[in-house]
Scaffold this motif. Sequence first.
Motif, PDB file in Angstrom:
ATOM      1  N   HIS A  13       0.791  -1.224   0.063  1.00  0.00           N
ATOM      2  CA  HIS A  13      -0.002   0.109  -0.047  1.00  0.00           C
ATOM      3  C   HIS A  13       0.785   1.319   0.141  1.00  0.00           C
ATOM      4  O   HIS A  13       0.297   2.321   0.392  1.00  0.00           O
ATOM      5  CB  HIS A  13      -0.869   0.101   1.078  1.00  0.00           C
ATOM      6  N   VAL A  14       2.142   1.167  -0.479  1.00  0.00           N
ATOM      7  CA  VAL A  14       3.124   2.341  -0.465  1.00  0.00           C
ATOM      8  C   VAL A  14       2.388   3.249  -1.577  1.00  0.00           C
ATOM      9  O   VAL A  14       1.960   2.832  -2.599  1.00  0.00           O
ATOM     10  CB  VAL A  14       4.500   1.865  -1.237  1.00  0.00           C
ATOM     11  N   PHE A  15       2.343   4.615  -1.039  1.00  0.00           N
ATOM     12  CA  PHE A  15       1.895   5.587  -1.783  1.00  0.00           C
ATOM     13  C   PHE A  15       2.620   6.753  -2.362  1.00  0.00           C
ATOM     14  O   PHE A  15       3.325   7.182  -1.364  1.00  0.00           O
ATOM     15  CB  PHE A  15       0.282   5.845  -1.813  1.00  0.00           C
ATOM     16  N   GLY A  16       2.534   7.218  -3.522  1.00  0.00           N
ATOM     17  CA  GLY A  16       3.264   8.402  -3.745  1.00  0.00           C
ATOM     18  C   GLY A  16       2.550   9.569  -3.748  1.00  0.00           C
ATOM     19  O   GLY A  16       1.514   9.829  -3.889  1.00  0.00           O
ATOM     20  N   GLN A  17       3.554  10.844  -3.270  1.00  0.00           N
ATOM     21  CA  GLN A  17       2.619  12.028  -3.128  1.00  0.00           C
ATOM     22  C   GLN A  17       3.694  13.165  -3.695  1.00  0.00           C
ATOM     23  O   GLN A  17       4.839  13.155  -2.982  1.00  0.00           O
ATOM     24  CB  GLN A  17       2.170  12.148  -1.806  1.00  0.00           C
ATOM     25  N   ALA A  18       3.414  14.174  -4.695  1.00  0.00           N
ATOM     26  CA  ALA A  18       4.013  15.099  -5.042  1.00  0.00           C
ATOM     27  C   ALA A  18       4.009  16.261  -4.216  1.00  0.00           C
ATOM     28  O   ALA A  18       2.869  16.568  -3.668  1.00  0.00           O
ATOM     29  CB  ALA A  18       3.583  15.625  -6.378  1.00  0.00           C
ATOM     30  N   LEU A  19       5.042  16.953  -3.832  1.00  0.00           N
ATOM     31  CA  LEU A  19       4.754  18.008  -2.876  1.00  0.00           C
ATOM     32  C   LEU A  19       4.311  19.436  -3.489  1.00  0.00           C
ATOM     33  O   LEU A  19       4.433  19.324  -4.556  1.00  0.00           O
ATOM     34  CB  LEU A  19       6.296  18.543  -2.372  1.00  0.00           C
ATOM     35  N   LYS A  20       3.720  20.189  -2.628  1.00  0.00           N
ATOM     36  CA  LYS A  20       3.226  21.535  -3.146  1.00  0.00           C
ATOM     37  C   LYS A  20       4.096  22.314  -3.788  1.00  0.00           C
ATOM     38  O   LYS A  20       5.348  22.202  -3.598  1.00  0.00           O
ATOM     39  CB  LYS A  20       2.530  22.017  -2.196  1.00  0.00           C
ATOM     40  N   ASN A  21       3.576  23.176  -4.774  1.00  0.00           N
ATOM     41  CA  ASN A  21       4.359  24.132  -5.355  1.00  0.00           C
ATOM     42  C   ASN A  21       5.333  24.999  -4.708  1.00  0.00           C
ATOM     43  O   ASN A  21       6.534  25.319  -4.974  1.00  0.00           O
ATOM     44  CB  ASN A  21       3.641  25.023  -6.254  1.00  0.00           C
ATOM     45  N   ASP A  22       5.022  25.273  -3.529  1.00  0.00           N
ATOM     46  CA  ASP A  22       5.964  26.106  -2.872  1.00  0.00           C
ATOM     47  C   ASP A  22       7.275  25.405  -2.122  1.00  0.00           C
ATOM     48  O   ASP A  22       8.060  25.885  -1.382  1.00  0.00           O
ATOM     49  CB  ASP A  22       5.075  27.033  -1.589  1.00  0.00           C
ATOM     50  N   GLN A  23       6.995  23.960  -2.216  1.00  0.00           N
ATOM     51  CA  GLN A  23       8.136  23.094  -1.753  1.00  0.00           C
ATOM     52  C   GLN A  23       9.107  22.529  -2.942  1.00  0.00           C
ATOM     53  O   GLN A  23       9.827  21.861  -2.708  1.00  0.00           O
ATOM     54  CB  GLN A  23       7.472  22.073  -0.935  1.00  0.00           C
ATOM     55  N   CYS A  24       8.515  22.805  -4.227  1.00  0.00           N
ATOM     56  CA  CYS A  24       9.520  22.656  -5.451  1.00  0.00           C
ATOM     57  C   CYS A  24      10.538  23.421  -5.579  1.00  0.00           C
ATOM     58  O   CYS A  24      10.573  24.787  -5.232  1.00  0.00           O
ATOM     59  CB  CYS A  24       8.600  22.483  -6.549  1.00  0.00           C
ATOM     60  N   TYR A  25      11.127  23.442  -6.596  1.00  0.00           N
ATOM     61  CA  TYR A  25      12.368  24.338  -6.823  1.00  0.00           C
ATOM     62  C   TYR A  25      12.115  24.798  -8.214  1.00  0.00           C
ATOM     63  O   TYR A  25      12.186  23.961  -9.170  1.00  0.00           O
ATOM     64  CB  TYR A  25      13.816  23.576  -6.859  1.00  0.00           C
ATOM     65  N   ASP A  26      11.846  26.029  -8.564  1.00  0.00           N
ATOM     66  CA  ASP A  26      11.288  26.648  -9.857  1.00  0.00           C
ATOM     67  C   ASP A  26      12.243  27.289 -10.731  1.00  0.00           C
ATOM     68  O   ASP A  26      13.329  27.884 -10.072  1.00  0.00           O
ATOM     69  CB  ASP A  26       9.940  27.370  -9.726  1.00  0.00           C
ATOM     70  N   ASP A  27      12.123  27.407 -11.800  1.00  0.00           N
ATOM     71  CA  ASP A  27      12.833  28.451 -12.817  1.00  0.00           C
ATOM     72  C   ASP A  27      14.254  27.819 -12.888  1.00  0.00           C
ATOM     73  O   ASP A  27      15.359  28.671 -13.075  1.00  0.00           O
ATOM     74  CB  ASP A  27      12.521  29.723 -12.329  1.00  0.00           C
ATOM     75  N   ILE A  28      14.140  26.489 -13.238  1.00  0.00           N
ATOM     76  CA  ILE A  28      15.709  26.033 -13.298  1.00  0.00           C
ATOM     77  C   ILE A  28      15.758  25.147 -14.752  1.00  0.00           C
ATOM     78  O   ILE A  28      15.054  24.565 -15.232  1.00  0.00           O
ATOM     79  CB  ILE A  28      15.713  24.586 -12.245  1.00  0.00           C
ATOM     80  N   ARG A  29      16.840  25.732 -15.415  1.00  0.00           N
ATOM     81  CA  ARG A  29      17.048  25.340 -16.914  1.00  0.00           C
ATOM     82  C   ARG A  29      17.821  23.908 -16.692  1.00  0.00           C
ATOM     83  O   ARG A  29      19.001  24.078 -16.915  1.00  0.00           O
ATOM     84  CB  ARG A  29      17.843  26.317 -17.622  1.00  0.00           C
ATOM     85  N   VAL A  30      16.945  22.920 -16.705  1.00  0.00           N
ATOM     86  CA  VAL A  30      17.590  21.507 -16.706  1.00  0.00           C
ATOM     87  C   VAL A  30      18.438  21.294 -17.915  1.00  0.00           C
ATOM     88  O   VAL A  30      17.833  21.599 -19.115  1.00  0.00           O
ATOM     89  CB  VAL A  30      16.540  20.453 -16.406  1.00  0.00           C
ATOM     90  N   SER A  31      19.458  20.631 -17.889  1.00  0.00           N
ATOM     91  CA  SER A  31      20.035  20.443 -18.975  1.00  0.00           C
ATOM     92  C   SER A  31      19.501  19.407 -20.222  1.00  0.00           C
ATOM     93  O   SER A  31      18.672  18.664 -19.763  1.00  0.00           O
ATOM     94  CB  SER A  31      21.539  19.172 -18.583  1.00  0.00           C
ATOM     95  N   ARG A  32      19.827  19.785 -21.296  1.00  0.00           N
ATOM     96  CA  ARG A  32      19.156  18.982 -22.624  1.00  0.00           C
ATOM     97  C   ARG A  32      20.196  18.338 -23.303  1.00  0.00           C
ATOM     98  O   ARG A  32      19.944  17.650 -24.102  1.00  0.00           O
ATOM     99  CB  ARG A  32      18.558  20.353 -23.680  1.00  0.00           C
TER     100      ARG A  32
END
Length: 469
Positions: A13-32
């Motif tokens: 019964h393991v379940f995944g949960q994405a954290l809210k936007n304020d706990q994410c790291y935004d505006d990062i130009r991830v390598s292509r």
Amino acid sequence: MFRRVVRASKFRHVFGQALKNDQCYDDIRVSRVTWDSSFCAVNPKFVAIIIEASGGGAFLVLPLNKSGRIDKAYPTVCGHTGPVLDIDWCPHNDQVIASGSEDCTVMVWQIPENGLVTGLSEPVVVLEGHSKRVGIITWHPTARNVLLSAGCDNLIIIWNVGTGEAMIQLEDMHPDVIFSACWNRNGSLICTACKDKTIRVIDPRKEEIVGEKEKAHEGARPMRAIFLSDGNVFTTGFSRMSERQLALWNPQAMDEAISVHEMDTSNGVLLPFYDPDTNVVYLCGKGDSSIRYFEITDEAPFVHYLNTFTTKEPQRGMGYMPKRGLDVNKCEIARFYKLHERKCEPIIMTVPRKSDLFQDDLYPDTAGPDCAIEAEDWFEGKNGEPILISLKNGYVPGKNRDLKVVKKNILDNKLSKNTEKRGPANKSASPTPSRVRTAVSFVGWVCFRRGWLPDFIRWLLEVSTPIAL
């Protein structure tokens, strides 16, 4: 006869949960860059992400609490002259990270305790030995300052980072590009996956192959291979019909797989992340929007599907937190850092439990940050099992010591030989500066505790012999 339909498992019964936007790291130009690595590395202090950079290669190092929008001017680690392909945190020092790049070098960096304030362009050590780009970096799990690198020159080099030397070079073992390399639990063996569709188990110090399987997966797409805690090898790859597969192998008998499972027909490379404490493998496909997880047991069919966590956005890379960085109060058994095009999103995997008490069955003693042996001992043939710690009261990080590189010098060797020839009678009997410092510090501490500190300082100023502090 009664037949049990549902297999009993505490991870069902393991379940995944994405954290809210304020706990994410935004505006990062991830390598292509077109390379099938995870592009992200995490430890209990920092998250590191390979990013787009003009005029060379760079990656971000962010303290875990530095969530929200990341300023474009935020300092980066930017010493490489070509794109960074892989990064890996040292398991024995949470402020040391290694990086491999298209500029054919491996660099080891020391991150300040509170994160970067200015750009970091001077590595602690540059390891040069590859003739083509370096795509795989992985630290030894139990020996201090031992680092493995694999390049597109089909060469594996094992370095002593403390001296900056290439100690072992595994040449002529791989006829084509190496897709992955992984240490076993105590670091005595490595397993590799190669473009020639062969899985190899190698003893690096003897420089010999102890087991191999040709056409482990018959598809042309990249494979991955990792060691499990019981010594078996878990692989992901593609079938001849381009179906994604996962398989389990015994290194002592690699003629036939213990178990093979076919999954789907997507073309994203499956990146396996393994938790040795719970024997759960998480599979994250590049370009997928899901994380599948399986439990490895001794019962047939040995690899048991548990569940799938699905989101809307595809993942460009994935970071996996070591067990000592998890929140045991929330019954968190895994945490991922999913890379989007311009964002890093933490995802937590939780086992639902009603009790607030510490769950011993979910958190057995896990590998801690202390190394079992030194680099010199490992290169001499010694092995050390991981030093385990309990997570019952939560992991409290200790103070990390600085990484110091001592390069060997021929002149120093000659000087030491000359002093040996003079004989023991000519050797100085005076104590070393480090011992003097230790003695003075101890006396100062005693004086401080007893209220004699002014007298001690006066004596220190009046003493006739200069003391190297």
